[in-house]
Write an enzyme that holds these catalytic residues in place. Structure first.
Site, mmCIF file in Angstrom:
data_model
loop_
_atom_site.group_PDB
_atom_site.id
_atom_site.type_symbol
_atom_site.label_atom_id
_atom_site.label_comp_id
_atom_site.label_asym_id
_atom_site.label_seq_id
_atom_site.Cartn_x
_atom_site.Cartn_y
_atom_site.Cartn_z
ATOM 1 C CG ASP A 96 -1.862 -1.191 1.322
ATOM 2 O OD1 ASP A 96 -1.719 -2.072 0.638
ATOM 3 O OD2 ASP A 96 -2.833 -0.935 1.843
ATOM 4 C CE LYS A 164 -5.234 1.847 2.708
ATOM 5 N NZ LYS A 164 -4.138 1.166 3.324
ATOM 6 C CE LYS A 193 -6.565 -1.444 2.611
ATOM 7 N NZ LYS A 193 -5.173 -2.048 3.056
#
Length: 245
Positions: A96, A164, A193
């Protein structure tokens, strides 16, 4: 969006966050055990905890992910690539990365795209043979709607698998409005996400219904415990987790 609300299905959407800077080894152990007990999809751990988490979770089916350029995204592209390569060596399979927030806000789209693309390439591409997955954190609390939509599109251009919402450490988190916008801004090749502030079952359901397919949260036990209680018809739910993520 129709979603399956079984315990197994919801657990399969969760990346259990173990990222607090003050966590001791005992704290990390507790959180890894929670992830294994509830059968979440993965944990997202601090880079220094990757190898340890891989060993402790061996045989549980829980994947190990980590963060890149966390939490500000302002490290150089070369540093992000080196961080990802070390994370791969330590056994992480999901990464991430934080977008260069200032560059995104400044309209430096070529810089943002190149930064993402370099990290994705280091991970093996969007559909790498090793099963590596790259997610790009926009940190939506710092962005307006145009920047969120543009950042989502640049994430797709850079080849990442997920866009995300948040790190959970910037004073804001996922909102239904932002998740919906992100979902609408990218093709089906890119998933969304939702992370930051997803602390109970109702907020988890709201994010999934808005189009998220993965949830970043440290409240996995709360969310899944509430779902189990609801399925069993028990009155009341567990108190929501009050952590920052």
């Amino acid at each position: 969006m129709s979603i399956e609300l079984t315990e197994r299905a919801v657990a399969a959407t969760i990346d259990h966050a173990i990222l607090k800077p003050d966590f001791t080894r005992a704290d990390v152990d507790r959180e890894l055990d929670i992830a294994a007990e509830w059968g979440v999809f993965s944990v997202c751990v601090r880079p220094s905890d990757i190898a340890y988490a891989v060993r402790r979770l061996d045989g549980t089916g829980v994947a190990v992910g980590t963060v890149i350029g966390f939490p500000h995204g302002t490290t150089s592209t070369a540093a992000k690539v080196a961080e990802l390569q070390r994370a791969k060596d330590d056994g992480a399979t999901e990464f991430d990365m934080v977008v260069h927030i200032g560059a995104l806000r400044s309209g430096e789209d070529d810089l943002v795209t190149a930064d993402i693309a370099a990290v994705v390439e280091a991970a093996g591409g969007r559909s790498s043979e090793g099963g590596f997955v790259t997610k790009v954190i926009l940190e939506t609390s710092y962005l307006d709607l145009e920047q969120i939509a543009r950042g989502s599109r640049l994430t797709e251009t850079g080849g990442a698998t997920f866009v995300k919402t948040s790190t959970g450490f910037a004073g804001g988190g996922a909102t239904v409005e932002h998740v919906t916008l992100m979902r609408e801004s990218v093709s089906p090749a890119v998933q969304v996400k939702a992370s930051g502030g997803v602390r109970g079952l109702d907020s988890a359901i709201a994010m999934l219904e808005a189009g998220a397919t993965r949830l970043g949260t440290s409240a996995s036990a709360t969310i899944l415990g509430e779902l189990r209680a609801r399925a069993e018809g028990r009155e009341g739910t567990a108190a929501e987790d009050r952590s920052s993520y």
